[in-house]
Design a protein around this motif. Structure first.
Motif, short mmCIF file in Angstrom:
data_model
loop_
_atom_site.label_atom_id
_atom_site.label_comp_id
_atom_site.label_asym_id
_atom_site.label_seq_id
_atom_site.Cartn_x
_atom_site.Cartn_y
_atom_site.Cartn_z
N PHE A 168 32.66 39.03 43.82
CA PHE A 168 33.76 38.73 42.77
C PHE A 168 34.23 39.52 41.97
N THR A 169 32.99 40.59 41.73
CA THR A 169 33.48 41.79 40.76
C THR A 169 34.33 42.81 41.51
N ARG A 170 34.08 42.88 42.80
CA ARG A 170 34.84 43.93 43.46
C ARG A 170 36.28 43.40 43.58
N ALA A 171 36.29 42.15 44.09
CA ALA A 171 37.83 41.72 44.19
C ALA A 171 38.46 41.77 42.90
N ALA A 172 37.88 41.19 41.81
CA ALA A 172 38.44 41.38 40.30
C ALA A 172 38.71 42.67 40.08
N MET A 173 37.99 43.76 40.39
CA MET A 173 38.47 45.12 39.98
C MET A 173 39.53 45.61 40.83
N VAL A 174 39.73 45.27 41.98
CA VAL A 174 40.76 45.67 42.84
C VAL A 174 42.03 44.82 42.27
N LEU A 175 41.89 43.53 42.14
CA LEU A 175 43.20 43.05 41.54
C LEU A 175 43.57 43.63 40.15
N LEU A 176 42.76 44.01 39.53
CA LEU A 176 42.78 44.40 38.03
C LEU A 176 43.84 45.91 38.15
N LEU A 177 43.02 46.66 39.07
CA LEU A 177 43.72 47.96 39.37
C LEU A 177 45.17 47.68 40.02
N LEU A 178 45.33 46.68 40.83
CA LEU A 178 46.45 46.62 41.54
C LEU A 178 47.66 46.27 40.33
N ALA A 179 47.12 45.43 39.55
CA ALA A 179 48.03 44.93 38.42
C ALA A 179 48.44 45.93 37.71
N SER A 180 47.51 46.94 37.07
CA SER A 180 47.81 48.09 36.36
C SER A 180 48.88 49.03 37.23
N ILE A 181 48.77 49.12 38.43
CA ILE A 181 49.58 50.01 39.40
C ILE A 181 51.09 49.54 39.26
N VAL A 182 51.16 48.13 39.52
CA VAL A 182 52.51 47.52 39.18
C VAL A 182 52.96 47.43 37.91
#
Length: 170
Positions: free
Chosen positions: A31-45
């Motif tokens: 879950f932490t890995r998925a949350a980290m990926v989603l937060l990084l992708l949201a920041s990129i967007v």
């Protein structure tokens, strides 16, 4: 006997070992890995929206924005590869990005004077995007992932009939 001088027959009787990462199968780590990926992708967007929308008004920040976007893409790839070293690096980048975003919020809203370039998006929209970008969640999630021990390795013998009780059936 010298290890390199063993015959193939003697070598085949030795057990083979594989590297196993027990903490990566933990649901909390996944879950932490998925949350980290989603937060990084949201920041990129968000960074892409700010960069493209404010391209005319970003005086010296264009290269920094592009570098940050590329660094965050690299961090996404590293987190997907379970690299524990990507967590503190992304947290440090998030701290610097948070400082830059906090400084830029007021400058986007205070563009009533003459001499300012007109951005593609409205100034209030870009200011709101910068306020959303403040990356407190990235720092918190990276700190949580850092304590989960993604890098812990165990050697275990390779057994063809071994079924890991923590593994999910495919």
């Amino acid at each position: 006997m010298v290890r390199g001088a063993m015959s193939t027959r003697e070598r085949s009787s030795e057990p083979e070992f594989e590297v196993y990462h027990p903490n990566r199968s933990d649901p909390g780590a996944q879950f932490t890995r998925a949350a980290m990926v989603l937060l990084l992708l949201a920041s990129i967007v968000l960074m892409l929206a700010i960069t493209i929308g404010g391209w005319n008004a970003l005086a010296g920040m264009k290269p920094i924005q592009i570098i940050y976007i590329l660094l965050y893409v690299v961090m996404v790839v590293q987190v997907l590869r379970w690299s524990r070293g990507a967590l503190p690096v992304s947290a440090a980048l998030a701290v610097i990005l948070g400082i830059l975003a906090l400084v830029s919020i007021s400058s986007w809203f205070d563009r009533t004077s003459t001499g300012f370039a007109t951005p593609g998006l409205s100034e209030s929209t870009l200011g709101a995007l910068c306020a959303i970008l403040v990356p407190v969640l990235i720092i918190a999630v990276a700190a949580r992932g850092f304590t989960q021990g993604w890098n812990v390795e165990e050697e275990r013998p390779v057994r063809r009939d071994y079924i890991d009780p923590r593994a999910r059936p495919v």
